[in-house]
Design an enzyme around this catalytic site. Structure first.
Site, PDB file in Angstrom:
ATOM      1  N   CYS A 133      43.916  75.348   1.344  1.00 16.66           N
ATOM      2  CA  CYS A 133      45.355  75.085   1.283  1.00 16.66           C
ATOM      3  C   CYS A 133      46.126  75.942   2.276  1.00 16.66           C
ATOM      4  CB  CYS A 133      45.879  75.318  -0.134  1.00 16.66           C
ATOM      5  SG  CYS A 133      45.585  76.977  -0.762  1.00 16.66           S
ATOM      6  N   GLY A 198      39.994  86.866  -3.716  1.00 22.02           N
ATOM      7  CA  GLY A 198      38.576  86.546  -3.776  1.00 22.02           C
ATOM      8  C   GLY A 198      38.230  85.091  -3.593  1.00 22.02           C
ATOM      9  N   GLN A 199      39.194  84.208  -3.724  1.00 23.08           N
ATOM     10  CA  GLN A 199      38.884  82.785  -3.681  1.00 23.08           C
ATOM     11  C   GLN A 199      38.361  82.331  -2.322  1.00 23.08           C
ATOM     12  OE1 GLN A 199      42.110  80.357  -5.021  1.00 23.08           O
ATOM     13  NE2 GLN A 199      41.025  78.435  -4.750  1.00 23.08           N
ATOM     14  N   GLY A 276      41.558  70.580 -12.114  1.00 21.11           N
ATOM     15  CA  GLY A 276      40.445  70.947 -11.244  1.00 21.11           C
ATOM     16  C   GLY A 276      40.292  72.455 -11.133  1.00 21.11           C
ATOM     17  N   MET A 278      41.600  74.687  -8.997  1.00 15.56           N
ATOM     18  CA  MET A 278      42.849  75.445  -8.860  1.00 15.56           C
ATOM     19  C   MET A 278      43.628  75.442 -10.164  1.00 15.56           C
ATOM     20  SD  MET A 278      42.984  76.724  -5.813  1.00 15.56           S
ATOM     21  CE  MET A 278      44.696  77.035  -5.401  1.00 15.56           C
TER      22      MET A 278
END
Length: 533
Positions: A133, A198-199, A276, A278
């Protein structure tokens, strides 16, 4: 840096040669064929209408150089001698508005197709796509920096429907060591909107997972991403930069809390659209902030049931997609996180929603963390309604950065170390063709002489004796090769410099006539010549 292999160069040259031959095809008057008039400048070919001595050589059919030799010393040399470059062509939240990024976004399921299309470009050997994103970045190994960037930018323009000039205004370009440093920083969370989140490491891992086995996700790019994953893990372990750090989803929750009155943090009515990955993270961070109830709109109930199983401390109410507008009218804060390619909320959808209470600030909040956006910017035109997208999350990270910046400096020191190791590994690839050719050369001699030896020994020799002789021959070859091969290996861990290793490589090439073989390239060119007759 690894030298471009002649076999691959032949494949790339084939498509280039075909286009040139088509453009200049004329009925052959002799065994020679016509090629475009070109001038060679430092490995680059440019068209030139002025005459020169080199033009005369190319156009003179009685020249001592055959057309094939001419081509080999021009375009062929350009690809077999020029070293390939790692390049990143990127558009991120730091440089590019979401309106452009969302048009260029490539869904995960399309990454393999994108890699294949990119590697079909004339000057691209390997490729990978990192699309989140916050960023759209294409990593390539290119035969030519200028041509590679041009071809990839044109490909992005075609797939995204955005003019090349507009992409060029916002893109950033990084080459070789700078490109490597960038992906290491990205994986470590140093280039993220929220420092140390961390994503992004999981997203880099996903690129490697999805791309594995795809033709075009080659040795250099796959090695780059694997090393980047290792760097991301090391940085987080040694600096603890991820402790207390937030992802985009948690930043969205923090933004909502910043905009709500303190008294409404535990009472605001919250709606989440999309269950989902996110959406799951949004719920996780809402729970950590004390939220006890949330309505989730999703296409199916299965994912919502899974969320209920995982988050037992919060009441999760499922509503189908058909009830989305009704649920929006009953909510004070609406988080959107779906893969929809068209907006779910526009001005006309929101205008008739009932107003929210003064206890939550009198404004309905839309916080959209989707790319493409689920909430149109026109929603802001509706009275007492405010919409935020991923670009607005910058406000969340304005405070308390000092500790993370200190940890980021520690992380940069780690990246410097790992950068040297990766560059040493990539440099070592330059000797791989020589190692393979030397082994093949020795093996041809071994098998040939072994066959002669066994023939002289006659048919009365038993299998054990034959096996013993073969084992002996292999042992002799391996011991003879051990020393030379050790001096061809370079990983930056010993006192031998890269220059010394390359000098050894060139010496072995000369001694054993192992110079780059261009037979495959010649065959491809000859085939094209025959097609013109």
């Amino acid at each position: 840096m690894a030298v471009v292999s002649s076999a691959f160069a032949g494949a790339k040259l084939e498509s280039l040669f075909l286009s040139n031959a088509t453009a200049t095809a004329t009925p052959p008057s002799s065994s020679h064929f016509q090629i475009p008039r070109t001038l060679i400048h430092r490995g680059n070919v440019r068209c030139d209408s002025t005459s020169s001595s080199s033009d005369a050589v190319l156009e003179n059919p009685s020249s001592s150089l055959s057309a094939l030799e001419q081509l080999k010393t021009s375009a062929a040399d350009r690809y077999t001698k020029e070293k390939s470059s790692i390049i990143v062509i990127g558009l991120s939240i730091h440089t590019t508005p979401v309106e452009i990024r969302e048009k260029l976004a490539i869904p995960e399921a399309e990454w393999p197709r994108a890699i294949k299309e990119l590697c079909a470009l004339n000057h691209i050997e390997e490729a990978a796509v990192l699309c989140t994103c916050n960023r759209m970045e294409i990593y390539v190994v290119a035969l030519s920096q200028h041509r590679g960037v041009k071809e990839v930018t044109e490909w992005m323009s075609k797939t995204g429907g955005i003019p090349v000039s507009q992409i060029s205004d916002h893109r950033f370009l990084l080459y070789n060591k700078d490109a490597t440093r960038h992906i290491f920083q990205v994986s470590a969370g140093l280039d993220s909107l929220v420092l140390g989140e961390g994503q992004i490491l999981a997203q880099v891992k996903q690129v490697a997972k999805v791309s594995q086995g795809v033709a075009g996700f080659g040795r250099n790019i796959s090695g780059l991403f694997k090393h980047a994953i290792m760097v991301g893990k090391r940085v987080r372990t040694e600096t603890k930069i991820a402790e207390g750090a937030v992802s985009v989803s948690s930043a969205a929750v923090e933004l909502a809390l910043m905009k709500l009155p303190q008294s409404a943090h535990s009472t605001a009515r919250v709606l989440l659209i999309g269950a989902g990955k996110m959406g799951k993270l949004v719920i996780k961070h809402l729970v950590s902030k004390g939220c006890t109830k949330i309505v989730v709109v999703n296409r199916s109930i299965e994912k919502v049931d899974a969320l209920r199983e995982e988050f037992k401390d919060i009441e999760i109410i499922y509503r189908p997609v058909d009830d989305m507008m009704t649920c929006a009218g009953e909510a004070d804060v609406i988080f959107t996180s779906t893969s929809s390619e068209s907006p779910l909320f526009l001005k006309e959808n929101v205008a008739d929603l009932p107003p929210v209470g003064a206890d939550v600030g009198g404004k309905r909040l839309f916080i959209d963390i989707s790319v493409p956006r689920n909430v149109g910017s026109c929603v802001n035109d509706v009275e007492k309604t405010t919409a935020y997208n991923v670009d607005d999350l910058k406000e969340v990270v304005a405070a308390n950065r000092e500790d993370r910046l200190r940890k980021a400096m520690e992380a940069e020191a780690i990246i410097d170390e790992e950068l040297k190791l990766f560059e040493a590994w990539r440099d070592s690839l330059e000797t791989v063709p020589t190692i393979r050719k030397l082994r093949a050369y020795a093996e041809r001699i071994r098998t040939s002489d072994l066959e002669k030896c066994l023939q002289k020994m006659g048919d009365n020799v038993n299998n054990n004796t034959k096996k013993a002789v073969e084992v002996l021959s292999r042992g002799i070859v391996n011991k003879l090769l051990h020393g030379p091969l050790q001096h061809l290996r370079y990983d930056g861990t010993d006192d031998r410099t890269l220059d010394e290793t390359l000098e050894n490589m060139h010496a072995l090439n000369r001694m054993f006539s192992l110079e780059t073989e261009i037979s495959v390239l010649e065959e491809k060119i000859r085939a094209k010549v025959e097609q013109q007759k």
